[in-house]
Design an enzyme around this catalytic site. Structure first.
Site, PDB file in Angstrom:
ATOM      1  CG  HIS A 163      -2.225  -0.799   0.692  1.00 26.39           C
ATOM      2  ND1 HIS A 163      -2.120  -2.103   0.297  1.00 26.39           N
ATOM      3  CD2 HIS A 163      -3.510  -0.432   0.516  1.00 26.39           C
ATOM      4  CE1 HIS A 163      -3.330  -2.505  -0.087  1.00 26.39           C
ATOM      5  NE2 HIS A 163      -4.181  -1.522   0.048  1.00 26.39           N
ATOM      6  CB  CYS A 167      -9.662  -5.322  -9.899  1.00 28.60           C
ATOM      7  SG  CYS A 167      -9.693  -6.377  -8.442  1.00 28.60           S
TER       8      CYS A 167
HETATM    9  C1  PEP Z   1      -5.420  -7.959  -5.643  1.00 24.99           C
HETATM   10  O1  PEP Z   1      -5.087  -8.651  -4.682  1.00 24.99           O
HETATM   11  O2  PEP Z   1      -5.164  -8.262  -6.828  1.00 24.99           O
HETATM   12  C2  PEP Z   1      -6.142  -6.696  -5.434  1.00 24.99           C
HETATM   13  C3  PEP Z   1      -6.599  -6.003  -6.442  1.00 24.99           C
HETATM   14  O3  PEP Z   1      -6.256  -6.262  -4.161  1.00 24.99           O
HETATM   15  P1  PEP Z   1      -5.118  -5.456  -3.387  1.00 24.99           P
HETATM   16  O4  PEP Z   1      -4.006  -5.162  -4.357  1.00 24.99           O
HETATM   17  O5  PEP Z   1      -5.743  -4.223  -2.846  1.00 24.99           O
HETATM   18  O6  PEP Z   1      -4.740  -6.422  -2.317  1.00 24.99           O
END
Ligand code: PEP
Ligand code: MG
Length: 755
Positions: free
Chosen positions: A373, A685
């Site tokens: 993040h 995503c």
């Molecule tokens: C993923 O795990 O691919 C996702 C889109 O969620 P994040 O990157 O927020 O964990």
């Protein structure tokens, strides 16, 4: 306790450290102190150099001075080398009779029979060995070992700091002829891109160290009174308010509290009053500030609660800022990163916000412990960031020119004219690319006319502008944890409601997919206190956290349902691993709707309820889940991590994080087929969705919806437009037919070059 006085004196180590001009004089003071307390005739420190796996004596009290710098041994060699190799204390009654004993000529060590060595470690890295010796046989006991271990553990930190901060380039003292040559920055260090972009600027190393305690020993040349202090307070308040405002303009959803802790302290009567009192009693104002701040920091630092302990950093930041405004001839109190490329380790999301607020040019994040993040946040803030494993980067001298190519992860130090010219040219191209925003189309079709939906991943409200500019058809993933991660405490239902309303209003008439809170693992909420988990990636995270903390979950659901009262709503749960989990989470949504209806609160009463597919366990039950869920969103980032057991944030295993592993591709295919059979929508995503290399495969298995960071919308559209869906289906089947990574790589690499 026999060694109480030694342990008390340990607190002096940092004073000794700040009084020492270089590492050697510091180590000299340490060996003298330890020898004295332990009634040892000899105390020596050996430092370890990992590059040649050699230990070198760097200081001694009691042995001949020629030993310093000249007594060297390999890891495992002699008793000292053995202690460090086996990472255990070695206590011998008659050292010279031990089979591993190694005699060095001319230092007359043999007579010291009693020998005690303890390794100096920092984390898992070997730093050196601390040794005490005495003639009298069998002198050292268990309690001596314990005391020496405490000294060694304190030393580890200080030595590492010393290596970083003290000028090791000073003229070599005669007694240490082979001291390391001054470290020269290499022209290029390779890292990994974490947030795209190019940054140029002078380097500045960001260190979280207790500067206040170091400054306590400083003698300030000027005399400053109450008037100066009050003026400094006013100047500081003004600066903080200006900073706060800047950040708020950029980040209305998360900004509220970033500098609030500082402002609160500044207005705290007890804090400011104690300083004023000391000044009135005749203390020089800068010292009064430091004394009070140090007291606060000590009290906060001893708290049981991790969140309160973290406040030490706020007090320190504020203190340095006030000092900077008070002692005008001293410039270096404040960490001023405007226009600089920051080199740092161990950052919090709030640090990234501060850097962005202060308009840093870019960030180089050194070492492990990176949270995904941090990079997502930097991307949202358009702050280029590279992650590099090379701790030498922390030695880069201040103001070294840096060119950060965060698109590919290259860090150029003192770049040559050629490199600069190449980037000038690229920058020109980049501004032209900017013009391509106009070229992006509102709808996306494959070469053969298949419609594909292009959505945006939104982390912060500030991402919306680019998503709109680049014609995103909606929000395919709203990472709702961001407003939670940046704050100092859980946002209330009302606070969340305000943010979610802005999100919905920011995409008028378009669909918005809210993902409920996805915390835990590397997505840390600082205010959750000491949640110590052995393995947080497999711990109480995501939907598990929400189901365990129902009130937090319900407040979020209510805020989302209320914010979407007049729009269509898509709601999804992260990290679902079983049918039960999905059902439990859905029950909560329905209960919240009932509750809001009962309370006559306007809310969305018929949300579409879907789930992220990112835990491999769901692949085997995907048909049943496809019946229950209204839609799937493939989170390839976590899916790959969990399927291949490769931490997505760990640089060391980065080469093993292979999106095109046959198990991953086949699983993605199974999920998509299950959704299509049941007529349910499935989108991707995770980061695979924005990699042109994988787009033909995704189209080929039937994906017709991609959600990507707004930054990539144009590039992805180009890649889709260049793909023929029939050929892609054929290509996908070929990939699915391969059972090795190499086989798949070969086919992927042979694809025509995508944009
Ligand atoms: C993923 O795990 O691919 C996702 C889109 O969620 P994040 O990157 O927020 O964990
Ligand atoms: Mg995920």
């Amino acid at each position: 306790m026999k060694h109480m006085s030694l342990l008390c004196d340990l607190s002096e180590l940092s004073w000794i450290f700040s009084d020492s001009t270089d590492l050697d004089s510091f180590l000299d003071s340490v060996v003298a102190m330890v020898a004295n307390h332990m009634h040892a005739q000899v105390c020596s420190i050996y430092l370890y150099d990992d590059s040649d796996q050699m230990l070198t004596m760097r200081a001694t009290k009691g042995l001949d001075a020629v030993a310093v710098g000249s007594v060297r041994m390999h890891l495992g060699e002699g008793l000292v080398g053995l202690a460090l190799k086996e990472l255990r204390p070695i206590c011998e009654k008659a050292a010279s009779q031990h089979p591993c004993y190694k005699a060095f000529e001319g230092i007359h060590e043999e007579k010291y029979d009693s020998f005690l060595a303890v390794p100096i470690m920092r984390g898992i890295s070997r730093v050196g060995v601390l040794v005490v010796q005495r003639e009298k046989r069998a002198y050292f006991r268990e309690e001596d070992t314990l005391a020496l271990k405490v000294v060694a553990s304190q030393l580890a930190n200080i030595i590492e700091n010393a290596r970083l901060f003290m000028d090791l380039s000073q003229p070599v003292k005669a007694k240490a002829p082979e001291k390391a040559a001054r470290w020269q920055p290499p022209p290029l260090v390779k890292g990994k891109s974490a947030a795209e972009g190019v940054a140029r600027g002078p380097a500045i190393v960001y260190r979280k160290r207790r500067k206040v305690s170091d400054l306590l020993t400083k003698r300030f040349s000027g005399t400053y009174g109450l008037g100066d202090f009050n003026a400094a307070l006013a100047a500081t308040e003004q600066q903080l308010e200006a900073l706060q405002q800047q950040v708020e303009e950029k980040l209305s959803d998360v900004a509220s509290l970033i500098f609030s802790a500082h402002l609160l302290m500044l207005r705290d009567k007890a804090f400011v009053g104690s300083i004023a009192q000391l000044i009135e009693k005749g203390e020089n104002a800068p010292r009064a500030v430091l004394l009070v701040a140090d007291r606060y920091m000590n009290v906060l630092g001893e708290s049981e609660n991790a969140y309160i302990r973290e406040k030490v950093q706020d007090v320190e930041d504020l203190t340095l800022r006030v000092l900077g405004n008070l002692v005008r001839e001293e410039k270096d109190f404040i960490f001023n990163c405007r226009g600089h490329v920051i080199i740092a380790r161990d950052l919090f999301p709030s640090d990234i916000l501060k850097f962005s607020g202060e308009e840093a040019a870019g960030v180089v994040l050194v070492g492990g412990g990176v949270t995904s993040h941090l990079s997502i946040l930097s991307r949202s803030l358009h702050l280029p960031m590279v992650i590099a494993n090379d701790t030498d980067l922390l030695k880069v001298p201040a103001e070294t020119r840096v060119l950060l190519d965060a698109d590919v992860g290259n860090i150029y130090l003192n770049p040559s004219a050629d490199v600069v010219a190449r980037f000038d040219e690229q920058e020109l191209l980049r501004t032209q690319t900017q013009a391509q925003k106009d070229a992006v189309r509102p709808e996306t079709f494959t070469q053969d006319g298949q419609r594909l939906q292009l959505l945006a991943n939104i982390n912060l409200l500030s991402d919306l502008a680019m998503a709109r500019d680049l014609q995103a058809e909606g929000v395919g993933l709203y990472r709702s944890e961001f407003p939670f991660m940046i704050r100092n405490s859980f946002p209330t239902e009302e606070e969340q409601y305000v943010v979610y309303c802005k999100l919905v209003e920011g995409m008028p008439g378009k669909s918005v997919t809210f993902r409920t809170l996805d915390v835990g693992g590397d997505k840390v909420l600082p205010y959750l206190g000491d949640v110590q988990e052995q393995n947080p990636f497999l711990g109480l995270r995501s939907i598990r956290f929400s189901l365990r903390n129902r009130e937090v979950f319900r407040q979020q659901l209510r805020a989302i349902l209320r914010a979407s009262a007049d729009t269509s709503l898509r709601l999804m749960f992260p990290m679902v691993s079983s049918i039960e989990e999905f059902i439990k989470a859905r029950v909560e949504v329905l209960a919240c709707i009932d509750e809001l209806k009962e309370q006559n609160v306007a809310c969305n009463q018929s949300p579409q309820i879907g789930m992220m597919v990112e835990i491999p366990s769901v692949v085997e039950i995907i048909d049943e889940l496809a019946e229950l869920a209204d839609f799937f969103s493939l989170g390839t980032n976590d899916f790959i991590q969990y399927m291949l057991a490769v931490d997505r944030t760990n640089e060391t295993v980065a080469p093993l994080y292979i999106p095109h592993h046959p198990a991953v591709l086949r699983s993605l295919n199974r999920v998509v087929q299950a959704a299509l059979r049941k007529g349910k929508e499935v989108s991707v995503c995770g980061d695979m969705a924005h990699a042109p290399k994988y787009i033909p495969f995704l189209i080929g298995i039937g994906v017709r919806s991609l959600s990507v960071d707004p930054l990539f919308l144009y590039k992805v559209q180009q890649a889709v437009m260049a793909t023929d869906s029939v050929q892609a289906a054929d290509f996908a089947q070929k990939l699915l037919g391969k059972c090795t990574v190499a086989g798949i790589s070969g086919l992927l690499d042979a694809q025509p070059i995508s944009p």
